[in-house]
Design a protein around this motif. Structure first.
Motif, mmCIF file in Angstrom:
data_model
loop_
_atom_site.group_PDB
_atom_site.id
_atom_site.type_symbol
_atom_site.label_atom_id
_atom_site.label_comp_id
_atom_site.label_asym_id
_atom_site.label_seq_id
_atom_site.Cartn_x
_atom_site.Cartn_y
_atom_site.Cartn_z
ATOM 1 N N GLU A 58 0.727 -1.092 -0.019
ATOM 2 C CA GLU A 58 -0.248 0.057 0.061
ATOM 3 C C GLU A 58 0.914 1.043 -0.020
ATOM 4 O O GLU A 58 1.876 1.367 0.833
ATOM 5 C CB GLU A 58 -0.705 -0.014 1.248
ATOM 6 C CG GLU A 58 -1.873 1.117 1.170
ATOM 7 C CD GLU A 58 -3.018 1.146 2.315
ATOM 8 O OE1 GLU A 58 -3.490 2.387 2.468
ATOM 9 O OE2 GLU A 58 -3.057 0.339 3.014
ATOM 10 N N LEU A 68 -4.690 -8.566 1.021
ATOM 11 C CA LEU A 68 -5.798 -8.125 0.521
ATOM 12 C C LEU A 68 -6.859 -8.112 1.398
ATOM 13 O O LEU A 68 -7.670 -7.248 1.307
ATOM 14 C CB LEU A 68 -6.063 -9.008 -0.614
ATOM 15 C CG LEU A 68 -7.301 -8.847 -1.684
ATOM 16 C CD1 LEU A 68 -7.212 -7.493 -2.642
ATOM 17 C CD2 LEU A 68 -7.402 -9.633 -2.847
ATOM 18 N N THR A 118 -7.317 -5.006 3.281
ATOM 19 C CA THR A 118 -7.510 -3.489 2.675
ATOM 20 C C THR A 118 -8.865 -3.191 2.711
ATOM 21 O O THR A 118 -9.941 -3.930 2.546
ATOM 22 C CB THR A 118 -7.234 -3.475 1.234
ATOM 23 O OG1 THR A 118 -7.770 -4.659 0.645
ATOM 24 C CG2 THR A 118 -5.629 -3.877 1.307
ATOM 25 N N SER A 148 -7.160 -0.687 -5.943
ATOM 26 C CA SER A 148 -6.153 -1.947 -6.154
ATOM 27 C C SER A 148 -5.591 -1.616 -7.633
ATOM 28 O O SER A 148 -6.334 -1.462 -8.714
ATOM 29 C CB SER A 148 -6.987 -3.035 -6.114
ATOM 30 O OG SER A 148 -5.728 -4.220 -6.406
ATOM 31 N N HIS A 204 -0.190 -6.828 -5.909
ATOM 32 C CA HIS A 204 -1.235 -5.683 -6.246
ATOM 33 C C HIS A 204 -0.510 -4.436 -5.321
ATOM 34 O O HIS A 204 0.091 -4.495 -4.086
ATOM 35 C CB HIS A 204 -2.612 -5.897 -5.437
ATOM 36 C CG HIS A 204 -3.371 -6.992 -6.115
ATOM 37 N ND1 HIS A 204 -4.144 -6.845 -7.420
ATOM 38 C CD2 HIS A 204 -3.220 -8.297 -6.207
ATOM 39 C CE1 HIS A 204 -4.546 -7.847 -7.714
ATOM 40 N NE2 HIS A 204 -4.368 -8.950 -6.627
ATOM 41 N N PHE A 243 -1.982 -0.903 -3.521
ATOM 42 C CA PHE A 243 -3.178 -0.243 -3.086
ATOM 43 C C PHE A 243 -2.963 1.066 -2.575
ATOM 44 O O PHE A 243 -1.917 1.460 -2.249
ATOM 45 C CB PHE A 243 -3.737 -1.010 -1.661
ATOM 46 C CG PHE A 243 -4.154 -2.698 -2.031
ATOM 47 C CD1 PHE A 243 -5.312 -2.848 -2.625
ATOM 48 C CD2 PHE A 243 -3.401 -3.446 -1.879
ATOM 49 C CE1 PHE A 243 -5.581 -4.101 -2.925
ATOM 50 C CE2 PHE A 243 -3.486 -4.739 -1.962
ATOM 51 C CZ PHE A 243 -4.673 -5.162 -2.730
#
Length: 197
Positions: free
Chosen positions: A144, A164, A167, A173, A180, A182
């Motif tokens: 993130e 995940l 979040t 995303s 990923h 974020f």
């Protein structure tokens, strides 16, 4: 006193492709231009809920009557609640002699258009991220980007590893090949052009 042109049934040579920007180009121009004026064409209630930092609220229904407020130097950027309002406001600027202005489809489209092209992550950092992610956990993981805004266009940045499942739903995303990224929706205006090296 300004005399406004009736544009209800004509284009008068207005070519929207010369002025319309996709989300990446919109945020890039906002970031790189020294003298930029961003106008939010939504109503005051929507503007108060959320808006691009530094944007001025000028609701579309008052736009033509308030065109004298537009700066004649610098870049004018417009976004509204829908594509029609943005297009018509841009057309009004064109018909009243403005040259340097741009618009995007809508406020929501700016956020829906966020993708991996907004970020420049070096191969070295990608490998570091992948090394740190635990494939045995069985959860989709990533990082993130934490944005601490300092001004309308400047911020400090940090990175945290996340699962995940941890979040919040208000995070956007961005899918990279094996992980990923974020980011909070409120931080998106600071994202484009970010280099992680």
């Amino acid at each position: 006193m300004f005399k406004f042109t009736d544009i209800s049934d004509k284009n008068d040579g207005f070519d929207p492709q010369e002025h319309q920007l996709n989300p990446k180009k919109f945020f890039e121009l906002r970031r790189t231009t020294k003298k930029v004026y961003v106008f939010d064409l939504r109503n005051a209630e929507e503007f108060e809920k959320s808006h691009i930092p530094g944007a001025h609220n000028l609701a579309y229904e008052h736009f033509e009557d308030s065109i004298y407020q537009m700066p004649f130097s610098g870049e004018i950027m417009l976004y509204g609640g829908n594509q029609t309002d943005s297009f018509k406001a841009a057309e009004i600027l064109y018909d009243n002699g403005f040259d340097t202005f741009y618009f995007t489809d809508s406020y929501e489209a700016l956020y829906e258009g966020v993708d991996s092209s907004f970020l420049d992550i070096s191969d070295e950092v990608k490998n570091y991220i992948l090394d740190k992610l635990d494939s045995k956990v069985g959860k989709t993981q990533g990082i993130e980007i934490i944005v601490d805004a300092k001004t309308d266009r400047k911020a400090n940045y940090g990175i945290e590893f996340v699962n995940l499942s941890d979040t919040a739903s208000d995070k956007i995303s961005i899918d990279f090949e094996n992980f990923h990224v974020f980011v909070a929706k409120a931080s998106v205006p600071y994202l484009e052009g970010t280099e992680i090296k």
